[in-house]
Motif scaffolding. Structure first.
Motif, PDB file in Angstrom:
ATOM      1  N   ALA A 149       0.864  -1.168   0.134  1.00  0.00           N
ATOM      2  CA  ALA A 149       0.040  -0.048  -0.023  1.00  0.00           C
ATOM      3  C   ALA A 149       0.889   1.298  -0.131  1.00  0.00           C
ATOM      4  O   ALA A 149       0.402   2.150  -0.655  1.00  0.00           O
ATOM      5  CB  ALA A 149      -1.079   0.156   1.284  1.00  0.00           C
ATOM      6  N   GLU A 150       2.018   1.200   0.762  1.00  0.00           N
ATOM      7  CA  GLU A 150       2.872   2.356   0.476  1.00  0.00           C
ATOM      8  C   GLU A 150       3.408   2.797  -0.781  1.00  0.00           C
ATOM      9  O   GLU A 150       3.747   4.031  -0.924  1.00  0.00           O
ATOM     10  CB  GLU A 150       4.290   2.028   1.598  1.00  0.00           C
ATOM     11  N   ARG A 151       3.295   1.998  -1.873  1.00  0.00           N
ATOM     12  CA  ARG A 151       3.821   2.442  -2.980  1.00  0.00           C
ATOM     13  C   ARG A 151       2.650   2.846  -3.907  1.00  0.00           C
ATOM     14  O   ARG A 151       2.646   3.431  -5.105  1.00  0.00           O
ATOM     15  CB  ARG A 151       4.198   1.183  -3.798  1.00  0.00           C
ATOM     16  N   ARG A 154      -3.125   5.993  -0.735  1.00  0.00           N
ATOM     17  CA  ARG A 154      -3.776   5.294   0.077  1.00  0.00           C
ATOM     18  C   ARG A 154      -4.985   6.310   0.588  1.00  0.00           C
ATOM     19  O   ARG A 154      -4.673   7.422   0.979  1.00  0.00           O
ATOM     20  CB  ARG A 154      -3.093   5.204   1.433  1.00  0.00           C
ATOM     21  N   LEU A 155      -6.182   5.822   0.206  1.00  0.00           N
ATOM     22  CA  LEU A 155      -7.558   6.625   0.577  1.00  0.00           C
ATOM     23  C   LEU A 155      -7.983   6.559   1.871  1.00  0.00           C
ATOM     24  O   LEU A 155      -8.401   7.567   2.489  1.00  0.00           O
ATOM     25  CB  LEU A 155      -8.603   6.447  -0.540  1.00  0.00           C
ATOM     26  N   VAL A 167      -7.923   1.058   1.505  1.00  0.00           N
ATOM     27  CA  VAL A 167      -8.660   1.539   0.324  1.00  0.00           C
ATOM     28  C   VAL A 167      -7.391   2.265  -0.554  1.00  0.00           C
ATOM     29  O   VAL A 167      -6.876   3.254  -0.046  1.00  0.00           O
ATOM     30  CB  VAL A 167      -9.784   2.556   0.326  1.00  0.00           C
ATOM     31  N   LEU A 168      -7.074   1.493  -1.629  1.00  0.00           N
ATOM     32  CA  LEU A 168      -5.969   2.338  -2.242  1.00  0.00           C
ATOM     33  C   LEU A 168      -6.575   2.789  -3.872  1.00  0.00           C
ATOM     34  O   LEU A 168      -7.610   2.288  -4.470  1.00  0.00           O
ATOM     35  CB  LEU A 168      -5.072   1.174  -2.614  1.00  0.00           C
ATOM     36  N   ARG A 169      -6.028   3.800  -4.318  1.00  0.00           N
ATOM     37  CA  ARG A 169      -6.079   4.242  -5.766  1.00  0.00           C
ATOM     38  C   ARG A 169      -4.884   3.882  -6.356  1.00  0.00           C
ATOM     39  O   ARG A 169      -3.745   4.262  -6.270  1.00  0.00           O
ATOM     40  CB  ARG A 169      -6.300   5.435  -5.729  1.00  0.00           C
ATOM     41  N   VAL A 170      -5.105   3.108  -7.547  1.00  0.00           N
ATOM     42  CA  VAL A 170      -3.987   2.673  -8.315  1.00  0.00           C
ATOM     43  C   VAL A 170      -4.467   3.053  -9.919  1.00  0.00           C
ATOM     44  O   VAL A 170      -5.563   3.198 -10.289  1.00  0.00           O
ATOM     45  CB  VAL A 170      -3.826   1.009  -8.126  1.00  0.00           C
ATOM     46  N   ALA A 171      -3.229   2.992 -10.761  1.00  0.00           N
ATOM     47  CA  ALA A 171      -3.410   3.428 -12.024  1.00  0.00           C
ATOM     48  C   ALA A 171      -4.093   2.216 -12.654  1.00  0.00           C
ATOM     49  O   ALA A 171      -3.810   1.052 -12.085  1.00  0.00           O
ATOM     50  CB  ALA A 171      -2.013   3.760 -12.692  1.00  0.00           C
TER      51      ALA A 171
END
Length: 193
Positions: A149-151, A154-155, A167-171
């Protein structure tokens, strides 16, 4: 469809129309609270008007004419934001009246121009399409999932009795890779939505 843009740092521009000075301030706003705070920060109470608009996502937007005739300031500011494909942004146009009335058409053109020029010159980046991942993980696997998640952006993180939900936002083009990496790291125990 055109690429969505995001402001990366505040920017200010100004111009004069028939002796009225228009000072435009633009800033990134990820939340409504960010937008309201910026509006209050740049508002000049000695000015004739502090008209503004913000857009955070497709459906979270507001605008204000701040005493100008209805529809001559806030709506043109918001229309310029949309026309320039800018998201997560707040714009404040402060008008110092110069003694010559501009009329409704003149005000619409002036507020639209003020916004368009400031947005054009403001530092911005193109946004890549993204996906939000909600990852439920037990206490046993929190450490390895948090390292992944650190990469990413993080929402939210919500802890509960059995572990947490991150909850993560990723490309969008990395979504499947990130999903697989989380499943591998958690030995298949993470639940991803």
């Amino acid at each position: 469809m055109s690429q969505i843009l995001k402001i990366i740092s505040p920017h200010v521009s100004q111009f004069i129309v028939k002796k009225s000075l228009f000072v435009t301030s633009v800033c990134k706003a990820s939340t409504v609270a960010d937008a309201k705070a910026f509006i209050e920060h740049v508002r000049d109470l000695s000015a004739s008007h502090n008209c503004w608009a913000y857009r955070i996502g497709e459906s979270n937007y507001r605008f204000s004419d701040d005493g100008e005739p209805s529809g001559t300031a806030g709506r043109p500011i918001y229309a310029a934001i949309c026309a320039n494909n800018i998201d997560d942004v707040v714009v404040v146009v402060t008008r110092y009246f110069g003694g010559i009335k501009l009329g409704a058409g003149g005000l619409i053109r002036a507020y639209s121009r003020a916004t368009t020029e400031c947005l054009r010159d403001a530092p911005k980046v193109e946004l890549s399409p993204t996906a939000d991942l909600s990852i439920a993980v037990t206490w046993e696997h929190i450490g390895v999932v948090q390292a992944i998640a650190e990469r990413h952006e993080r929402l939210d993180t919500v802890f509960n009795d059995s572990g947490c939900t991150i909850v993560l936002r990723v490309a969008l083009d990395e979504e499947q890779k990130v999903r697989q990496e989380i499943l591998d790291a958690s030995k298949g125990f993470a639940k991803i939505e």
